[in-house]
Design a protein around this motif. Sequence first.
Motif, short mmCIF file in Angstrom:
data_model
loop_
_atom_site.label_atom_id
_atom_site.label_comp_id
_atom_site.label_asym_id
_atom_site.label_seq_id
_atom_site.Cartn_x
_atom_site.Cartn_y
_atom_site.Cartn_z
N GLN A 173 -17.09 -37.78 -12.37
CA GLN A 173 -16.30 -36.97 -13.31
C GLN A 173 -16.15 -35.54 -12.77
O GLN A 173 -15.08 -34.95 -12.88
N ARG A 174 -17.20 -35.01 -12.19
CA ARG A 174 -17.14 -33.65 -11.65
C ARG A 174 -16.27 -33.59 -10.40
O ARG A 174 -15.54 -32.63 -10.18
N ILE A 175 -16.34 -34.62 -9.57
CA ILE A 175 -15.46 -34.68 -8.40
C ILE A 175 -14.01 -34.69 -8.85
O ILE A 175 -13.18 -33.96 -8.31
N ALA A 176 -13.69 -35.46 -9.88
CA ALA A 176 -12.31 -35.56 -10.37
C ALA A 176 -11.80 -34.23 -10.91
O ALA A 176 -10.60 -33.95 -10.85
N ARG A 177 -12.69 -33.39 -11.41
CA ARG A 177 -12.26 -32.07 -11.91
C ARG A 177 -11.77 -31.19 -10.77
O ARG A 177 -10.94 -30.31 -10.98
N ILE A 178 -12.27 -31.41 -9.56
CA ILE A 178 -11.83 -30.65 -8.39
C ILE A 178 -10.59 -31.29 -7.79
O ILE A 178 -9.68 -30.62 -7.33
N GLY A 179 -10.54 -32.62 -7.78
CA GLY A 179 -9.43 -33.36 -7.19
C GLY A 179 -9.95 -34.64 -6.57
O GLY A 179 -10.69 -35.37 -7.20
N SER A 180 -9.60 -34.86 -5.32
CA SER A 180 -10.08 -36.05 -4.61
C SER A 180 -11.48 -35.80 -4.06
O SER A 180 -11.98 -34.68 -4.09
#
Length: 67
Positions: free
Chosen positions: A34-41
Amino acid sequence: MEDSPTICRCGCGETPSPGSEWPPGGHDHRAVHQRIARIGSTVEFCDWFDQQELPPVPSSSDQPTER
């Protein structure tokens, strides 16, 4: 002081078992993704993370060896 229950950091609302930080079933991975998705890929996350000023992690070559 009263201990308040910890709510899972993936946002599911579950309470981990006493002595555990996560409910069983991959909630830790869910929280990370979920945290990765907040940044992008994932690549964008790695690029972002690598730009943060964090203390270096000692490598195994920095550790004294036993003789």
